[in-house]
Every structure is written in C-alpha cells, then in structure tokens.
Design an enzyme around this catalytic site. Structure first.
Site, mmCIF file in Angstrom:
data_model
loop_
_atom_site.group_PDB
_atom_site.id
_atom_site.type_symbol
_atom_site.label_atom_id
_atom_site.label_comp_id
_atom_site.label_asym_id
_atom_site.label_seq_id
_atom_site.Cartn_x
_atom_site.Cartn_y
_atom_site.Cartn_z
ATOM 1 N N LEU A 138 -1.067 1.974 -6.575
ATOM 2 C CA LEU A 138 0.399 2.066 -6.237
ATOM 3 C C LEU A 138 1.175 2.158 -7.149
ATOM 4 O O LEU A 138 2.565 1.583 -7.535
ATOM 5 C CB LEU A 138 1.070 0.627 -4.990
ATOM 6 C CG LEU A 138 0.398 0.607 -3.972
ATOM 7 C CD1 LEU A 138 0.035 -0.611 -3.475
ATOM 8 C CD2 LEU A 138 0.986 1.903 -2.962
ATOM 9 N N CYS A 139 0.259 1.980 -8.807
ATOM 10 C CA CYS A 139 1.519 2.401 -10.299
ATOM 11 C C CYS A 139 2.171 3.206 -9.717
ATOM 12 O O CYS A 139 1.943 4.566 -9.799
ATOM 13 C CB CYS A 139 0.459 2.023 -11.190
ATOM 14 S SG CYS A 139 -0.208 0.788 -11.343
ATOM 15 N N HIS A 140 3.508 2.943 -10.371
ATOM 16 C CA HIS A 140 4.267 4.603 -10.984
ATOM 17 C C HIS A 140 3.778 5.221 -11.903
ATOM 18 O O HIS A 140 3.307 4.653 -12.923
ATOM 19 C CB HIS A 140 5.863 4.509 -10.546
ATOM 20 C CG HIS A 140 6.393 3.364 -9.673
ATOM 21 N ND1 HIS A 140 6.270 2.028 -9.478
ATOM 22 C CD2 HIS A 140 7.567 3.794 -9.208
ATOM 23 C CE1 HIS A 140 6.405 1.747 -8.470
ATOM 24 N NE2 HIS A 140 7.938 2.918 -8.278
ATOM 25 N N MET A 197 0.720 -3.278 -15.916
ATOM 26 C CA MET A 197 -0.669 -2.185 -16.446
ATOM 27 C C MET A 197 -0.990 -1.663 -17.204
ATOM 28 O O MET A 197 -2.519 -1.339 -16.536
ATOM 29 C CB MET A 197 -0.460 -1.723 -14.682
ATOM 30 C CG MET A 197 -0.430 -2.669 -13.289
ATOM 31 S SD MET A 197 -1.318 -4.120 -13.950
ATOM 32 C CE MET A 197 -3.156 -3.402 -12.769
ATOM 33 N N GLU A 198 -0.019 -0.733 -16.793
ATOM 34 C CA GLU A 198 -0.722 -0.066 -18.349
ATOM 35 C C GLU A 198 -1.134 -0.528 -19.786
ATOM 36 O O GLU A 198 -2.272 -0.325 -20.173
ATOM 37 C CB GLU A 198 0.713 0.309 -18.883
ATOM 38 C CG GLU A 198 0.963 2.096 -17.999
ATOM 39 C CD GLU A 198 1.974 1.238 -16.332
ATOM 40 O OE1 GLU A 198 1.852 2.567 -15.306
ATOM 41 O OE2 GLU A 198 2.068 0.033 -16.643
ATOM 42 N N ASP A 240 -19.582 1.251 -23.186
ATOM 43 C CA ASP A 240 -20.304 2.031 -23.435
ATOM 44 C C ASP A 240 -20.883 3.275 -24.498
ATOM 45 O O ASP A 240 -22.880 3.624 -24.503
ATOM 46 C CB ASP A 240 -19.825 3.868 -22.011
ATOM 47 C CG ASP A 240 -19.952 5.010 -21.999
ATOM 48 O OD1 ASP A 240 -21.619 4.877 -22.116
ATOM 49 O OD2 ASP A 240 -19.653 5.909 -23.311
#
Length: 160
Positions: A73-75, A110-111, A125
């Site tokens: 739901l992130c833009h 969120m970014e 990794d």
C-alpha cells in the site's frame, strides 16, 4: 485509526490527492552483528566478493527507490535524496543509517526503513560464506520530519 483501512475494514491505499506538497525527511537505521573476524575482513577490504560497504550502499539506495513494489500500500514516490552511511563499530557490528528526502504528499519512513533493511540484508548476503551467525537487529525509525503529524525523534519518545 489505521489509515489504510476503509469503513468496512478493507485494506486500501490512502488517497493523498488533497494533501499539500511539503518537504519530508526520514532517517532509519539497522545494525548487523557479526564475528569480529568478519568485521575485520570488511574493514581490511579483503572480502572475496569486493567492497561490502559500497555494494550495501547501492542496494539500500535501490531499495528505497523501489519500496512501493515491496510494500503493497505504499505510494510510488519521487525521492529527491537517498543517503546511506555505513559505519564499522568495533568489535563486532556495522551500523547502517539511511536518510530519504522529498517534496511530496506522503512521508518517506518506509523508504528509509527499507533502505536500511536491504543494506543490512546485503551485508548478510555478501558475508554469509564466512559468518552464518550474523544477526540483523535494531531496524528502527530514528527521525521523521514534515507532514501533518510533524516531527518525530526516537529519543523524544523515551525509547533511546
């Protein structure tokens, strides 16, 4: 109230059409704990896969730009700046700080969190062949500026 739910409790993307464009910024961090020998290998530039910090920095930047593809739901945002700082913390950790900025209608928390997380995953990794016991911890928002909810700093919440 959860802003991503409609009146029937269904998940929806928040409509930001009428929100004002303002300057917004968020800073997040993550910490990767590892064996001291692994950290020393990174610091000495002796890792067989190359410059661990450089690759993690690029991965974090790319992740911030693609957050909307990972979190439903992130833009999609037009980020104007993504910066990652990676710092070795002797004897056994790397601290990653990610800062995202834009002029827009929705925040960039969120970014920033995604950038820090993916940079940490990239370190894991790249180093897993020499240290499978690494731990990614303390993924958290440190600061948020701009928007209707104003300024947030983690220390102000008494969570430092």
């Amino acid at each position: 109230m959860l802003t991503h739910l409609d009146s029937q409790g269904r998940a929806n993307m928040v409509d930001v059409t009428e929100k004002a464009v303002t300057s917004r910024e968020a800073t997040a961090e993550a910490v990767v704990r590892m064996r001291p020998e692994t950290l020393q290998l990174i610091q000495d530039g002796g890792h067989p896969k190359g410059d661990v910090f450089a690759v993690a920095r690029i991965a974090g930047i790319q992740a911030a730009k693609r957050t909307h593809e990972l979190i439903p739901l992130c833009h999609p945002l037009l980020l104007t700046s993504v910066k990652l700082e990676l710092q070795a913390e002797a004897p056994d950790a790397v601290r990653i700080r990610a800062r995202c900025r834009l002029a827009g209608q929705t925040g960039v928390e969120m970014e920033a969190l995604t950038a820090a997380s993916v940079a940490a995953l990239t370190i894991y990794d790249m180093c897993k062949a020499v240290d499978r016991g690494m731990v990614i911890e303390q993924v958290q928002l440190l600061e948020k500026l701009g928007g209707k909810s104003g300024h947030y700093r983690k220390e102000e919440e008494g969570q430092a």
